[in-house]
Structure formats: structure tokens, C-alpha cells
Design an enzyme around this catalytic site. Structure first.
Site, short mmCIF file in Angstrom:
data_model
loop_
_atom_site.label_atom_id
_atom_site.label_comp_id
_atom_site.label_asym_id
_atom_site.label_seq_id
_atom_site.Cartn_x
_atom_site.Cartn_y
_atom_site.Cartn_z
N ASP A 9 50.80 8.97 68.21
CA ASP A 9 52.24 8.66 68.16
C ASP A 9 52.61 7.88 69.41
O ASP A 9 52.32 8.32 70.53
CB ASP A 9 53.07 9.94 68.10
CG ASP A 9 53.00 10.63 66.75
OD1 ASP A 9 52.51 10.00 65.80
OD2 ASP A 9 53.45 11.78 66.66
N ASP A 130 58.40 12.51 53.84
CA ASP A 130 58.72 13.48 54.90
C ASP A 130 59.85 14.37 54.39
O ASP A 130 60.91 13.86 54.00
CB ASP A 130 59.15 12.77 56.17
CG ASP A 130 58.13 11.70 56.60
OD1 ASP A 130 56.93 11.96 56.43
OD2 ASP A 130 58.55 10.64 57.09
#
Length: 238
Positions: A9, A130
């Protein structure tokens, strides 16, 4: 289950992990994302998952860092975070990214998924679903839509999508482990290739995914902090 995919990330130019997707609750693991990616490839990763957190939240972007990684890695890279139009997806694909991961845009502009599959083939397009409390989360997980998991799965299948990443936002980066009932629900809703995008804590979670026939997992904090060994023993026994 065949594939455990390390995640890098990227936020403010560094390799971090977020707690429950909150950009203000970060842990920095590597100052240079390239070093993080190279670390996991040296450990045996055959695919690396990158997320541009700044692009996802609208705070900026890290495209130059992403291209630096694609140039220096000898394994494929997939990228998600803030890819909301055809041009940005195409730029990544033409810049060396193997496949793009579409999140919010799959909800707000699902035709984009169809256009990308038509132009580049289903093997280069992934949708990231998500979810929080059973509904799809959007805009870097900052808000929740009224779209159910099942509805999005059905729509994406009709567009020719082959690979879906599912992330339980409430468990991502928390090391709480997977919610078995939710995993069963998603496996039932999506019959194509399914990759779990967060919440895997240890080998017991990997065993659960194998039991349910889920093809892969994207792992972050668990391998950075050692609650899940990498490479995962269960996947190297055969």
C-alpha cells in the site's frame, strides 16, 4: 487455494498499512515501496498487489513510484486505488502493469469495466468489491453504497468479468482474522476466480479459504508483522 499475494500500500510515497482503511491510522513498513515489493519477490512472490491510497482518497497519486516498481520487478504487478476512468487504467496497463483493479468505478460507472474488458481482455481487468455490513463501500472506503454484495457480483459476471477481489473493510489491517459466514456468502455469490483482499491473519485463515474453494488471498499486515509466514507452508507442501 493456489496464490497468496503480498500487498504494498502506497501513501505519501511510502509503503504503509492502514487500520480499517483509515488513511490517518497508518503504519509505515518501508520508506520506499520498491524495497517492499523487492522484499516479497525475493521471498518468493509470483505476483505483487499495489494500492495507490492517495489516488483512492483523492489526496494525490503515486504513478511514478508504481512505474518504478514495474520496471524493477521480474514478476507481474496489479494495481488498484483511484482508477476511475478509461484513460487512467490504460496509462497503467501501457506502463507495465499486468492488470488493473477497479473499485469505486465498478459501482458508479460499471460500463467502464465492460469497456476495459473489451479493449484489453478479461485477464487484465479485476474488480475489487469492498464491503462493510453487507453493502459495497466506495471512495477509498469513506462511504457506503446501497448496493448489495450479490447485486454487484451478478452485474459484473454479466459483463464478462473473470476475477473478483473481495475485502471486508471492517477487518482489513486489523489482524482479526476472517469472518467465515461472510466468506461463505461471497463464495456463493461469485462463481469466478475469487481472491480475498484483506483480513487474513494466519494459517488457519488460509486453511479456511482452501476449504471454501477460494482461489487466492491478498495479504499485508499479517506477513509484515509475522502472524502469517511467507511463503505460506500450506501452499508449498505440494
Amino acid at each position: 487455494m493456489s496464490l497468496v499475494i503480498p500487498c504494498v500500500d502506497i501513501q505519501s510515497g511510502r509503503a504503509v498499512r492502514l487500520y480499517e482503511g483509515d488513511p490517518d491510522r497508518e503504519t509505515v513498513y518501508f520508506e520506499r515501496p520498491l524495497d517492499a515489493a523487492l522484499h516479497w519477490v525475493e521471498k518468493g512472490a509470483t505476483l505483487v498487489h499495489l494500492v495507490d491510497l492517495d489516488a483512492a482518497t483523492g489526496r494525490g497519486e503515486n504513478k511514478n513510484i508504481i512505474f518504478e516498481i514495474t520496471r524493477n520487478l521480474n514478476v507481474p504487478v496489479e494495481v488498484g486505488g483511484g482508477i476511475r476512468n478509461f484513460e487512467s487504467a490504460q496509462a497503467l496497463l501501457e506502463g507495465g502493469v499486468q492488470r488493473v483493479v477497479i473499485g469505486t468505478a465498478a459501482v458508479k460507472n460499471p460500463d467502464l469495466v465492460s469497456q476495459l474488458i473489451s479493449a484489453h481482455g478479461p485477464e487484465r481487468v479485476v474488480v475489487s468489491l469492498d464491503a462493510k455490513d453487507g453493502f459495497v463501500a466506495v471512495s477509498g472506503w469513506a462511504s457506503q453504497s446501497e448496493l448489495s454484495i450479490e447485486s454487484l457480483c451478478e452485474d459484473m459476471a454479466s459483463r464478462g468479468l473473470q476475477t473478483l477481489i473481495f475485502t471486508d473493510v471492517s477487518r482489513d489491517g486489523t489482524l482479526k482474522g476472517l469472518d467465515r459466514d461472510l466468506m461463505v456468502r461471497v463464495r456463493k455469490a461469485w462463481t469466478g476466480e475469487l481472491i480475498v483482499g484483506g483480513g487474513v491473519r494466519d494459517v488457519q485463515d488460509v486453511a479456511l479459504l482452501k476449504e471454501l474453494g477460494i482461489e487466492g488471498a491478498i495479504v499485508g499486515r499479517s506477513i509484515y508483522e509475522g502472524t502469517l509466514p511467507f511463503p505460506v507452508p500450506e501452499l508449498t507442501e505440494r
